[in-house]
Design a protein around this motif. Sequence first.
Motif, PDB file in Angstrom:
ATOM      1  N   HIS A   1       0.853  -1.189   0.000  1.00 30.59           N
ATOM      2  CA  HIS A   1       0.000   0.000   0.000  1.00 30.59           C
ATOM      3  C   HIS A   1       0.889   1.239   0.000  1.00 30.59           C
ATOM      4  CE1 HIS A   1      -2.472   3.241   1.802  1.00 30.59           C
ATOM      5  NE2 HIS A   1      -3.433   2.676   1.102  1.00 30.59           N
ATOM      6  N   TYR A   2       0.702   2.080  -1.015  1.00 30.34           N
ATOM      7  CA  TYR A   2       1.565   3.239  -1.210  1.00 30.34           C
ATOM      8  C   TYR A   2       0.853   4.540  -0.844  1.00 30.34           C
ATOM      9  CZ  TYR A   2       4.893   0.313  -3.752  1.00 30.34           C
ATOM     10  OH  TYR A   2       5.810  -0.648  -4.091  1.00 30.34           O
ATOM     11  N   VAL A   3       1.621   5.443  -0.247  1.00 33.57           N
ATOM     12  CA  VAL A   3       1.152   6.788   0.056  1.00 33.57           C
ATOM     13  C   VAL A   3       2.148   7.776  -0.554  1.00 33.57           C
ATOM     14  CG1 VAL A   3      -0.078   6.104   2.137  1.00 33.57           C
ATOM     15  CG2 VAL A   3       2.334   6.733   2.303  1.00 33.57           C
ATOM     16  N   CYS A   4       2.088   9.021  -0.140  1.00 38.69           N
ATOM     17  CA  CYS A   4       3.054  10.029  -0.575  1.00 38.69           C
ATOM     18  C   CYS A   4       4.160  10.143   0.477  1.00 38.69           C
ATOM     19  CB  CYS A   4       2.361  11.367  -0.787  1.00 38.69           C
ATOM     20  SG  CYS A   4       1.052  11.306  -2.039  1.00 38.69           S
ATOM     21  N   PRO A   5       5.281  10.801   0.148  1.00 39.52           N
ATOM     22  CA  PRO A   5       6.404  10.818   1.088  1.00 39.52           C
ATOM     23  C   PRO A   5       6.199  11.715   2.302  1.00 39.52           C
ATOM     24  CG  PRO A   5       7.139  11.206  -1.173  1.00 39.52           C
ATOM     25  CD  PRO A   5       5.665  11.360  -1.157  1.00 39.52           C
TER      26      PRO A   5
ATOM     27  N   ILE B   1     -12.821  -0.792   9.298  1.00 42.39           N
ATOM     28  CA  ILE B   1     -11.695  -0.087   9.902  1.00 42.39           C
ATOM     29  C   ILE B   1     -10.505  -0.175   8.957  1.00 42.39           C
ATOM     30  CG2 ILE B   1     -10.122   0.018  11.877  1.00 42.39           C
ATOM     31  CD1 ILE B   1     -12.370  -1.622  13.385  1.00 42.39           C
ATOM     32  N   VAL B   2      -9.917   0.960   8.650  1.00 46.85           N
ATOM     33  CA  VAL B   2      -8.676   0.992   7.873  1.00 46.85           C
ATOM     34  C   VAL B   2      -7.619   1.673   8.721  1.00 46.85           C
ATOM     35  CG1 VAL B   2      -7.503   1.812   5.790  1.00 46.85           C
ATOM     36  CG2 VAL B   2      -9.905   1.074   5.674  1.00 46.85           C
ATOM     37  N   PHE B   3      -6.515   0.986   8.947  1.00 49.36           N
ATOM     38  CA  PHE B   3      -5.366   1.580   9.640  1.00 49.36           C
ATOM     39  C   PHE B   3      -4.246   1.765   8.631  1.00 49.36           C
ATOM     40  CE2 PHE B   3      -1.200   1.262  11.547  1.00 49.36           C
ATOM     41  CZ  PHE B   3      -1.266   2.187  12.577  1.00 49.36           C
ATOM     42  N   SER B   4      -3.673   2.969   8.581  1.00 47.04           N
ATOM     43  CA  SER B   4      -2.553   3.219   7.682  1.00 47.04           C
ATOM     44  C   SER B   4      -1.735   4.380   8.225  1.00 47.04           C
ATOM     45  CB  SER B   4      -3.074   3.529   6.263  1.00 47.04           C
ATOM     46  OG  SER B   4      -2.001   3.526   5.331  1.00 47.04           O
ATOM     47  N   SER B   5      -0.728   4.798   7.463  1.00 51.41           N
ATOM     48  CA  SER B   5       0.129   5.920   7.839  1.00 51.41           C
ATOM     49  C   SER B   5       0.238   6.871   6.660  1.00 51.41           C
ATOM     50  CB  SER B   5       1.515   5.419   8.247  1.00 51.41           C
ATOM     51  OG  SER B   5       2.359   6.495   8.600  1.00 51.41           O
ATOM     52  N   ASP B   6       0.639   8.107   6.939  1.00 49.15           N
ATOM     53  CA  ASP B   6       0.718   9.092   5.850  1.00 49.15           C
ATOM     54  C   ASP B   6       2.080   9.112   5.162  1.00 49.15           C
ATOM     55  OD1 ASP B   6       1.999  10.179   8.043  1.00 49.15           O
ATOM     56  OD2 ASP B   6       1.046  12.135   7.902  1.00 49.15           O
TER      57      ASP B   6
ATOM     58  N   TYR C   1      13.082  -2.058   4.049  1.00 52.49           N
ATOM     59  CA  TYR C   1      13.013  -1.206   2.859  1.00 52.49           C
ATOM     60  C   TYR C   1      13.972  -0.034   2.943  1.00 52.49           C
ATOM     61  CZ  TYR C   1       8.892  -3.977   1.989  1.00 52.49           C
ATOM     62  OH  TYR C   1       8.051  -5.040   1.776  1.00 52.49           O
ATOM     63  N   ARG C   2      14.422   0.418   1.791  1.00 59.12           N
ATOM     64  CA  ARG C   2      15.336   1.542   1.681  1.00 59.12           C
ATOM     65  C   ARG C   2      14.550   2.845   1.784  1.00 59.12           C
ATOM     66  NH1 ARG C   2      18.951   2.800  -3.785  1.00 59.12           N
ATOM     67  NH2 ARG C   2      19.961   4.731  -3.040  1.00 59.12           N
ATOM     68  N   GLY C   3      15.146   3.841   2.456  1.00 57.91           N
ATOM     69  CA  GLY C   3      14.566   5.168   2.441  1.00 57.91           C
ATOM     70  C   GLY C   3      13.739   5.505   3.668  1.00 57.91           C
ATOM     71  N   VAL C   4      13.430   6.800   3.774  1.00 60.32           N
ATOM     72  CA  VAL C   4      12.690   7.343   4.909  1.00 60.32           C
ATOM     73  C   VAL C   4      11.672   8.360   4.403  1.00 60.32           C
ATOM     74  CG1 VAL C   4      14.583   7.026   6.550  1.00 60.32           C
ATOM     75  CG2 VAL C   4      14.468   9.131   5.218  1.00 60.32           C
ATOM     76  N   LYS C   5      10.940   8.927   5.330  1.00 61.18           N
ATOM     77  CA  LYS C   5      10.023  10.016   5.024  1.00 61.18           C
ATOM     78  C   LYS C   5      10.726  11.067   4.154  1.00 61.18           C
ATOM     79  CE  LYS C   5       7.465  13.688   7.436  1.00 61.18           C
ATOM     80  NZ  LYS C   5       7.043  14.214   8.757  1.00 61.18           N
ATOM     81  N   ALA C   6       9.979  11.638   3.211  1.00 58.91           N
ATOM     82  CA  ALA C   6      10.472  12.657   2.284  1.00 58.91           C
ATOM     83  C   ALA C   6      11.349  12.075   1.181  1.00 58.91           C
ATOM     84  CB  ALA C   6      11.198  13.795   3.005  1.00 58.91           C
TER      85      ALA C   6
ATOM     86  N   TYR D   1      11.861   6.368  -2.257  1.00 53.04           N
ATOM     87  CA  TYR D   1      12.170   4.960  -2.083  1.00 53.04           C
ATOM     88  C   TYR D   1      11.039   4.294  -1.289  1.00 53.04           C
ATOM     89  CZ  TYR D   1      16.896   6.306  -3.519  1.00 53.04           C
ATOM     90  OH  TYR D   1      17.979   6.803  -4.206  1.00 53.04           O
ATOM     91  N   GLU D   2      11.011   2.956  -1.334  1.00 52.66           N
ATOM     92  CA  GLU D   2       9.912   2.214  -0.717  1.00 52.66           C
ATOM     93  C   GLU D   2       9.718   2.576   0.757  1.00 52.66           C
ATOM     94  OE1 GLU D   2       7.971  -0.650  -2.679  1.00 52.66           O
ATOM     95  OE2 GLU D   2       8.564   1.156  -3.773  1.00 52.66           O
ATOM     96  N   GLY D   3      10.801   2.796   1.477  1.00 48.16           N
ATOM     97  CA  GLY D   3      10.683   3.110   2.896  1.00 48.16           C
ATOM     98  C   GLY D   3       9.947   4.406   3.174  1.00 48.16           C
ATOM     99  N   GLY D   4       9.922   5.307   2.210  1.00 46.15           N
ATOM    100  CA  GLY D   4       9.222   6.574   2.399  1.00 46.15           C
ATOM    101  C   GLY D   4       7.767   6.541   2.007  1.00 46.15           C
TER     102      GLY D   4
END
Length: 420
Positions: free
Chosen positions: A26-30, A229-234, A265-270, A273-276
């Motif tokens: 499930h993909y969101v924005c960074p 119920i949907v749980f996710s992160s931004d 996964y590689r990467g962080v917020k902003a 990469y997948e981690g973001g």
Amino acid sequence: LSLHGSPIHTPNIDQLAHEGVELTQHYVCPMCTPTRASLLTGRHPSRFGPHATTPSNAPVFPDGYPTLATALRDAGYDTGLFGKWHLGSSPEFGPHKYGFNTAYGSLAGGVDPYNHCYKRGDYSFTWHRNGELVEERGHVTDLIADEATEWIESREQPWFCYLAFTAVHIPVKPTQEWMAKYYHDHFDDDSLKDLSFKKYAAYASHMDQAVGQVLESLERTCQRENTIIVFSSDNGAINDAPLHSSDQYPGWQTEYPRLGSNAPYRGVKAQLYEGGIRVPTIVNWRGNLAPNKIDHPLQVTDWMPTFLSLTGAEPERDPCYDGQDIWPVIDGTEKNPTSRRLYWNFKGSQELGLRDGDWKLIVRNPDNDEERETELYNIVEDPYEQHDRVAQMPDLVENLAAKMQEERQSDDSSVRTDVE
């Protein structure tokens, strides 16, 4: 989540996953504002202008733009938002203008958990109830959860609740009660990192407990089987936060040398990469969805068309969705979903991303020939993005870049006239 091997205790969220459907791609924005814009409109944030592709205090949606909340409200649902808004930090551009009958929390972004202030500046004093700025005492996680559960238990008609916790956003300040639960744990030989991660773990576990509080409200009111119920992160986690980051907020602040992890996964917020952008996401509807894992690319833009299809709600005017109805994938009706195109425009076109089938293209500075950087990954074979394939596959790069340009043609199509 402890579900994924973390030492942080998240039993309530884990249980939602064990008893529900986990969406592993499930993909969101960074970052925050873009993801929230997509959630509430079913469109990529870049459709609303460059300012919508980064954290924005300026209003994002044009006046009267149909949102998930307005469509559900008009279909007979009571609508409430509790927590973070950050789609227009002035009260006149708050949640009430875009379909929420009730709203409480931060009009701007993440806040200090105790003084409830956003970053120093015009929007620092941001805590509100229904558009009226208020001062209250208490930890932000408790305030949000208490307000949401009180609202849920007092509804007399079908309802839609958007519960946007500010945890685990900096500043990371857990209560003494939750900090004590990790006091005897040892996470890092560096004492400062150890303390920092204890705070982060306590802050996350407190949020998990608040999720459990909401679940208990559904049980107490006999609405559990009637609630999706949907749980996710931004966005993905950050690894640390230096003092010059946290001290933008009023009050006593410190540095956080160790925070979250998006491993493996590689990467962080902003980052694209997948981690973001790939975040833990769970759908739970007791008695209707059997436990399962869905390993198919889905995106935050999908939720508005999915919820409206489920409820039969229709917006006043038909928006051009970038997302699609994914319920047949979630409930298992569609066993072999077709591959699809996912798109990201981040930082006002400074960074672009496109996933098409198994392949993901990242382009930085796309409009500057001298500074352009391009990366290509096969996400199925190389989910941790260790092997850039640009040099080996120039034809594929060209093909994906052309599709990226197709997506860009629709950017800025719904920009407010009063935002530059």
